[in-house]
Write a protein that holds these residues in place. Structure first.
Motif, PDB file in Angstrom:
ATOM      1  N   THR A  43      -8.809 -36.308   2.009  1.00  8.27           N
ATOM      2  CA  THR A  43      -9.862 -35.947   2.960  1.00  8.27           C
ATOM      3  C   THR A  43      -9.276 -35.287   4.199  1.00  8.27           C
ATOM      4  OG1 THR A  43     -11.254 -37.779   2.190  1.00  8.27           O
ATOM      5  CG2 THR A  43     -11.758 -36.833   4.354  1.00  8.27           C
ATOM      6  N   LEU A  44      -8.240 -35.899   4.755  1.00  6.10           N
ATOM      7  CA  LEU A  44      -7.620 -35.319   5.951  1.00  6.10           C
ATOM      8  C   LEU A  44      -7.006 -33.953   5.657  1.00  6.10           C
ATOM      9  CD1 LEU A  44      -5.890 -38.473   7.495  1.00  6.10           C
ATOM     10  CD2 LEU A  44      -7.971 -37.330   8.275  1.00  6.10           C
ATOM     11  N   LEU A  45      -6.304 -33.848   4.538  1.00  8.45           N
ATOM     12  CA  LEU A  45      -5.665 -32.587   4.189  1.00  8.45           C
ATOM     13  C   LEU A  45      -6.706 -31.497   3.943  1.00  8.45           C
ATOM     14  CD1 LEU A  45      -3.120 -30.977   3.527  1.00  8.45           C
ATOM     15  CD2 LEU A  45      -3.301 -31.813   1.159  1.00  8.45           C
ATOM     16  N   GLY A  46      -7.736 -31.833   3.164  1.00  7.56           N
ATOM     17  CA  GLY A  46      -8.771 -30.852   2.871  1.00  7.56           C
ATOM     18  C   GLY A  46      -9.509 -30.403   4.115  1.00  7.56           C
ATOM     19  N   THR A  47      -9.800 -31.345   5.003  1.00  7.53           N
ATOM     20  CA  THR A  47     -10.507 -30.999   6.238  1.00  7.53           C
ATOM     21  C   THR A  47      -9.658 -30.083   7.109  1.00  7.53           C
ATOM     22  OG1 THR A  47     -11.704 -33.108   6.183  1.00  7.53           O
ATOM     23  CG2 THR A  47     -11.625 -31.933   8.285  1.00  7.53           C
ATOM     24  N   LEU A  48      -8.378 -30.404   7.251  1.00  5.64           N
ATOM     25  CA  LEU A  48      -7.492 -29.564   8.062  1.00  5.64           C
ATOM     26  C   LEU A  48      -7.351 -28.171   7.479  1.00  5.64           C
ATOM     27  CD1 LEU A  48      -4.674 -32.130   8.969  1.00  5.64           C
ATOM     28  CD2 LEU A  48      -6.462 -31.226  10.472  1.00  5.64           C
ATOM     29  N   VAL A  49      -7.258 -28.071   6.164  1.00  3.46           N
ATOM     30  CA  VAL A  49      -7.155 -26.759   5.521  1.00  3.46           C
ATOM     31  C   VAL A  49      -8.410 -25.929   5.792  1.00  3.46           C
ATOM     32  CG1 VAL A  49      -7.120 -25.581   3.287  1.00  3.46           C
ATOM     33  CG2 VAL A  49      -5.532 -27.455   3.733  1.00  3.46           C
ATOM     34  N   MET A  50      -9.587 -26.557   5.654  1.00  3.67           N
ATOM     35  CA  MET A  50     -10.831 -25.813   5.878  1.00  3.67           C
ATOM     36  C   MET A  50     -10.991 -25.401   7.338  1.00  3.67           C
ATOM     37  SD  MET A  50     -13.694 -27.507   3.349  1.00  3.67           S
ATOM     38  CE  MET A  50     -13.252 -29.237   3.545  1.00  3.67           C
ATOM     39  N   LEU A  51     -10.594 -26.265   8.254  1.00  6.03           N
ATOM     40  CA  LEU A  51     -10.665 -25.903   9.666  1.00  6.03           C
ATOM     41  C   LEU A  51      -9.732 -24.730   9.985  1.00  6.03           C
ATOM     42  CD1 LEU A  51     -10.827 -29.407  11.407  1.00  6.03           C
ATOM     43  CD2 LEU A  51     -12.711 -27.861  10.853  1.00  6.03           C
ATOM     44  N   HIS A  52      -8.549 -24.757   9.381  1.00  8.77           N
ATOM     45  CA  HIS A  52      -7.595 -23.668   9.597  1.00  8.77           C
ATOM     46  C   HIS A  52      -8.126 -22.353   9.038  1.00  8.77           C
ATOM     47  CE1 HIS A  52      -3.837 -21.485   9.896  1.00  8.77           C
ATOM     48  NE2 HIS A  52      -3.867 -21.251   8.599  1.00  8.77           N
ATOM     49  N   LEU A  53      -8.651 -22.391   7.808  1.00  6.14           N
ATOM     50  CA  LEU A  53      -9.164 -21.171   7.190  1.00  6.14           C
ATOM     51  C   LEU A  53     -10.392 -20.645   7.928  1.00  6.14           C
ATOM     52  CD1 LEU A  53      -8.790 -22.035   3.397  1.00  6.14           C
ATOM     53  CD2 LEU A  53      -7.358 -20.525   4.791  1.00  6.14           C
ATOM     54  N   ARG A  54     -11.211 -21.550   8.434  1.00  6.95           N
ATOM     55  CA  ARG A  54     -12.366 -21.105   9.218  1.00  6.95           C
ATOM     56  C   ARG A  54     -11.908 -20.409  10.504  1.00  6.95           C
ATOM     57  NH1 ARG A  54     -15.745 -22.071  13.444  1.00  6.95           N
ATOM     58  NH2 ARG A  54     -17.997 -21.874  13.038  1.00  6.95           N
ATOM     59  N   GLY A  55     -10.891 -20.968  11.129  1.00  7.21           N
ATOM     60  CA  GLY A  55     -10.366 -20.348  12.330  1.00  7.21           C
ATOM     61  C   GLY A  55      -9.854 -18.940  12.053  1.00  7.21           C
ATOM     62  N   GLN A  56      -9.142 -18.758  10.927  1.00  6.08           N
ATOM     63  CA  GLN A  56      -8.668 -17.431  10.554  1.00  6.08           C
ATOM     64  C   GLN A  56      -9.830 -16.470  10.327  1.00  6.08           C
ATOM     65  OE1 GLN A  56      -6.144 -18.036   7.102  1.00  6.08           O
ATOM     66  NE2 GLN A  56      -4.298 -18.021   8.383  1.00  6.08           N
ATOM     67  N   MET A  57     -10.866 -16.951   9.654  1.00  3.67           N
ATOM     68  CA  MET A  57     -12.021 -16.102   9.371  1.00  3.67           C
ATOM     69  C   MET A  57     -12.723 -15.665  10.651  1.00  3.67           C
ATOM     70  SD  MET A  57     -15.509 -17.100   7.295  1.00  3.67           S
ATOM     71  CE  MET A  57     -16.071 -18.105   8.690  1.00  3.67           C
ATOM     72  N   MET A  58     -12.948 -16.612  11.558  1.00  3.70           N
ATOM     73  CA  MET A  58     -13.649 -16.283  12.792  1.00  3.70           C
ATOM     74  C   MET A  58     -12.812 -15.352  13.672  1.00  3.70           C
ATOM     75  SD  MET A  58     -16.445 -17.704  12.184  1.00  3.70           S
ATOM     76  CE  MET A  58     -17.255 -17.341  13.737  1.00  3.70           C
ATOM     77  N   ASP A  59     -11.480 -15.525  13.671  1.00  2.00           N
ATOM     78  CA  ASP A  59     -10.613 -14.618  14.426  1.00  2.00           C
ATOM     79  C   ASP A  59     -10.691 -13.205  13.856  1.00  2.00           C
ATOM     80  OD1 ASP A  59      -9.863 -16.689  16.057  1.00  2.00           O
ATOM     81  OD2 ASP A  59      -7.968 -17.087  15.008  1.00  2.00           O
TER      82      ASP A  59
END
Length: 340
Positions: free
Chosen positions: A47-63
């Motif tokens: 759960t922690l790993l998956g959440t961190l990965v999705m937050l990171h990828l979302r940040g890349q997308m929004m940037d």
């Protein structure tokens, strides 16, 4: 004078043992946590790993989107290069779609079947703990962990998807219906309790996992077939004819077309299949005459709007939770008398 001595029994007050998580747990709760601590820690780590990965990828997308000039965007709303980011989002959503399968097969099926095989169930229920209490805790603790984990992952995915939903062919709302909102939690709890029931009845871990897999796949097939029926199908139509130059009706943004496609609309309000007069296509005049004889005045299309998504999710989740409660009640009532 006799020196004072300290009695260990007096200085160490009795009470529930402190768990590895810093909580005071005792009785069946402590036992369930100890039995399944490997699965629980794995669930927390994923759960922690998956959440961190999705937050990171979302940040890349929004940037990436923030760096794009408005004039470089397609008419659809996003730059062509965005498809790589959309593909990642769609792939992660597809992976989360396997949560119900994993919950039923690897968490639910072995839960009681393993205890029946190893004799732990007989040992636990021979103590001061009643069967009903043991079964209740046995269900409640993993269910709580599963709920927290699934809710966290789907909340991260929903937050990632919301800013761009419907702006790419792969990001339409129907593709994320079962992996966002409340639906995944209810779905995972349903397959989990079904797996528990199967394990209790079959009493063999491996057999229970195989049978549960088959049942969960069947549940998924039925869900894929019926979830659209939870919505209220709407229609959009035209009355300007169907001949040359006539424009078919345009669906609202993010709407999904339903049914067989475009229907012919008659002056009486009836709808005819698009194959009407298909045998009269040897000439445009013959085809037009046939349509006129059927009093066709335009087209009609059925669709589901994106505005109904949350309502459909809550309705579907409510149905699944009701079935989950029924299966859990069966597990407790059956196990109270026939567990061992």
């Amino acid at each position: 004078m006799t020196p004072l001595t300290r009695d260990p029994a007096r200085t160490a007050p009795a009470g529930p043992a402190r768990s590895d998580w810093g909580l005071r747990l005792g009785g069946p709760v402590w036992l369930v946590r100890r039995q399944h601590r490997a699965a629980f820690w794995t669930l927390i780590a994923v759960t922690l790993l998956g959440t961190l990965v999705m937050l990171h990828l979302r940040g890349q997308m929004m940037d990436y989107l923030a760096a794009q000039d408005a004039s470089s965007r397609r008419s659809g709303g996003l730059p062509p290069e965005f498809e790589a980011y959309a593909s990642r989002l769609f792939s992660i959503g597809s992976y989360l779609g396997y949560i119900p399968v994993l919950a039923g097969v690897f968490l639910g099926a072995p839960l009681i079947a393993g205890d029946l095989e190893s004799g732990t169930a007989k040992l636990a229920t021979s103590q001061s703990v009643s069967r009903v209490r043991w079964l209740t805790v046995k269900l409640a603790v993993p269910a709580a962990m599963l709920t927290l984990s699934t809710a966290t992952l789907t909340a991260a995915l929903t937050w990632w998807w919301n800013p761009v939903k419907g702006l790419s062919d792969g990001l339409i709302w129907t593709s994320f219906f079962s992996v966002t909102g409340v639906t995944p939690v209810a779905y995972a709890l349903l397959t989990f309790t079904v797996g528990v029931a199967v394990g209790m009845l079959l009493r063999r871990t491996l057999v229970s996992m195989v049978v549960t897999l088959g049942i969960v796949v069947a549940i998924g097939f039925v869900w894929d077939e019926v979830w659209r029926s939870l919505g209220n199908v709407m229609s959009v139509s035209t009355d300007k004819g169907v001949g040359p130059g006539a424009v078919p009706p345009e669906l609202p943004t993010q709407a999904e077309q339903q049914g067989q496609g475009t229907y012919f609309l008659t002056s009486s309000g009836d709808r005819l299949d698009w194959t009407t007069c298909l045998d009269q296509t040897e000439s445009d005049r013959a085809h037009a005459a046939c349509l006129e004889s059927e009093h066709v005045i335009g087209w009609s299309i059925d669709y589901l709007p994106v505005s109904q998504m949350q309502t459909m999710q809550w309705l579907g989740a409510g149905i699944m939770l009701a079935v989950t409660a029924a299966v859990a009640a069966f597990v407790i009532l059956w196990g109270r008398k026939r567990l061992l």
